[in-house]
Design an enzyme around this catalytic site. Structure first.
Site, short mmCIF file in Angstrom:
data_model
loop_
_atom_site.label_atom_id
_atom_site.label_comp_id
_atom_site.label_asym_id
_atom_site.label_seq_id
_atom_site.Cartn_x
_atom_site.Cartn_y
_atom_site.Cartn_z
N LYS A 166 1.32 -9.17 4.47
CA LYS A 166 -0.03 -8.60 4.49
C LYS A 166 -0.95 -9.67 5.06
O LYS A 166 -1.22 -10.67 4.41
CB LYS A 166 -0.48 -8.19 3.08
CG LYS A 166 -1.81 -7.44 3.09
CD LYS A 166 -2.21 -7.02 1.69
CE LYS A 166 -3.38 -6.05 1.75
NZ LYS A 166 -4.56 -6.60 2.45
N PHE A 210 1.71 -3.58 13.82
CA PHE A 210 2.70 -3.16 12.83
C PHE A 210 2.94 -1.65 12.83
O PHE A 210 3.67 -1.14 11.98
CB PHE A 210 2.35 -3.65 11.43
CG PHE A 210 0.90 -3.48 11.03
CD1 PHE A 210 0.28 -2.25 10.97
CD2 PHE A 210 0.15 -4.61 10.71
CE1 PHE A 210 -1.04 -2.11 10.58
CE2 PHE A 210 -1.19 -4.49 10.32
CZ PHE A 210 -1.78 -3.24 10.25
N ARG A 260 -4.28 8.12 2.92
CA ARG A 260 -3.56 7.29 1.97
C ARG A 260 -2.35 8.02 1.41
O ARG A 260 -2.45 9.17 0.99
CB ARG A 260 -4.52 6.90 0.83
CG ARG A 260 -4.10 5.68 0.04
CD ARG A 260 -5.18 5.30 -0.97
NE ARG A 260 -6.46 5.00 -0.35
CZ ARG A 260 -6.76 3.84 0.20
NH1 ARG A 260 -5.87 2.85 0.22
NH2 ARG A 260 -7.95 3.64 0.74
N LYS A 270 1.07 -1.44 -0.57
CA LYS A 270 0.66 -2.84 -0.56
C LYS A 270 1.07 -3.48 -1.89
O LYS A 270 1.05 -2.84 -2.95
CB LYS A 270 -0.84 -2.98 -0.34
CG LYS A 270 -1.71 -2.28 -1.38
CD LYS A 270 -3.17 -2.40 -1.04
CE LYS A 270 -4.03 -1.61 -2.04
NZ LYS A 270 -5.48 -1.68 -1.70
#
Length: 290
Positions: A58, A130, A200, A206
């Site tokens: 991240k 990514f 989402r 995460k």
């Protein structure tokens, strides 16, 4: 009084002119690629089938989307960059992070905020791609396509972010510990079979050792003791309207010159109280100035 025929003819000419303008605008817009609304992450939780996800670092930077011609923020605002920064990038859409290295978020944020790019700042920034919005297929397939095109482009300023696997929750947590020790912000997990879609979901997860969130500064609490004459804490309000104070994590420099009222700041915390207020909230960084 003007003849009816004259009025009708003038009205028809105006309609033709308006139609021509609309057609011109439509033609101009046909070649314009609008930025996509990006995929957003849920928080990782134990019990997820870890072995079906690709793992990556991240990055502590600014999210950006490349539409094949222009860089945009995740809100769709264009980012001004030097011409040479994106010169060799592939024409496919890319989702990624503008990154200047661990712990250098402020450098990237400053560069992105400039309406006229500062070449010296951008020389230190890389675009860590990514994902590839608009590329068909599951993430594993999009990853192969995007990485191949980025490798072929040979741009020194854009690269595919390294991805790897974790066989279990235990192995993933060890990877999180190791990366955090190296200075990483945390880990991201992308489901191998997920299409690229906005919003989402568990397509993207995460994972961090500490939770973080944003709040807006609404006041400055005077300091006491060794902090007399400085700010003792920031009075803030979160997105849900809850108000609380953040004193821990403020440097002496920030206590002397605190973020102005209206500034968005990021804080870290360890879970929440039953009221929803964060436990052990501590200042991390300024997110956006007013």
């Amino acid at each position: 009084m003007r003849p009816v025929v004259f009025v009708q003819r003038r009205f028809a000419l105006r309609c033709q002119f308006a139609l021509a303008c609309l057609l011109f605008c439509a033609h101009a817009m046909a070649g314009h690629k609008e930025p996509v609304t990006p995929t957003l992450a849920n928080s990782y939780r134990e019990g997820v089938a870890v072995d079906t996800y690709w793992v990556s670092e991240k990055y502590d930077g600014v999210r950006a989307l490349w539409n094949g011609q222009q860089l945009h923020t995740r809100q769709g605002l264009p980012i001004a960059v030097p011409e040479w920064f994106t010169r060799d990038w592939p024409a496919i859409a890319l989702d990624g992070e503008l990154w200047a290295g661990r712990g250098r978020f402020d450098h990237v944020q400053s560069a992105v905020a400039q309406s006229t790019p500062n070449p010296a700042q951008w020389l230190q920034i890389r675009f860590m791609a990514f994902d590839s919005p608009g590329t068909a297929g599951p993430f594993s397939q999009r990853q192969r396509i995007a990485q191949t095109q980025l490798d072929a482009a040979h741009s020194p300023y854009a690269t595919w972010a390294p991805h790897w696997r974790a066989a279990s929750h235990t192995e993933l947590m060890q990877q999180l510990h190791d990366k955090t020790q190296e200075g990483a912000e945390g880990l991201m997990l992308r489901h191998e079979d997920a299409p690229y879609r906005s919003g989402r979901s568990d397509d993207l997860l995460k994972l961090k050792l500490f939770e973080d969130a944003e709040a807006v500064v609404i006041g400055h609490v005077p300091g006491k003791g060794k902090y007399v004459g400085m700010v003792g804490a920031l009075q803030v309000r979160d997105a849900q309207g809850r108000e609380f104070r953040i004193g821990s994590g403020l440097t002496d420099a920030l206590r002397r010159d605190p973020p102005p009222i209206g500034t968005s700041v990021t804080y870290r915390f360890n879970g929440t109280h039953p009221s929803g207020l964060p436990r052990f909230a501590r200042f991390w960084r300024v997110r956006n100035a007013p």
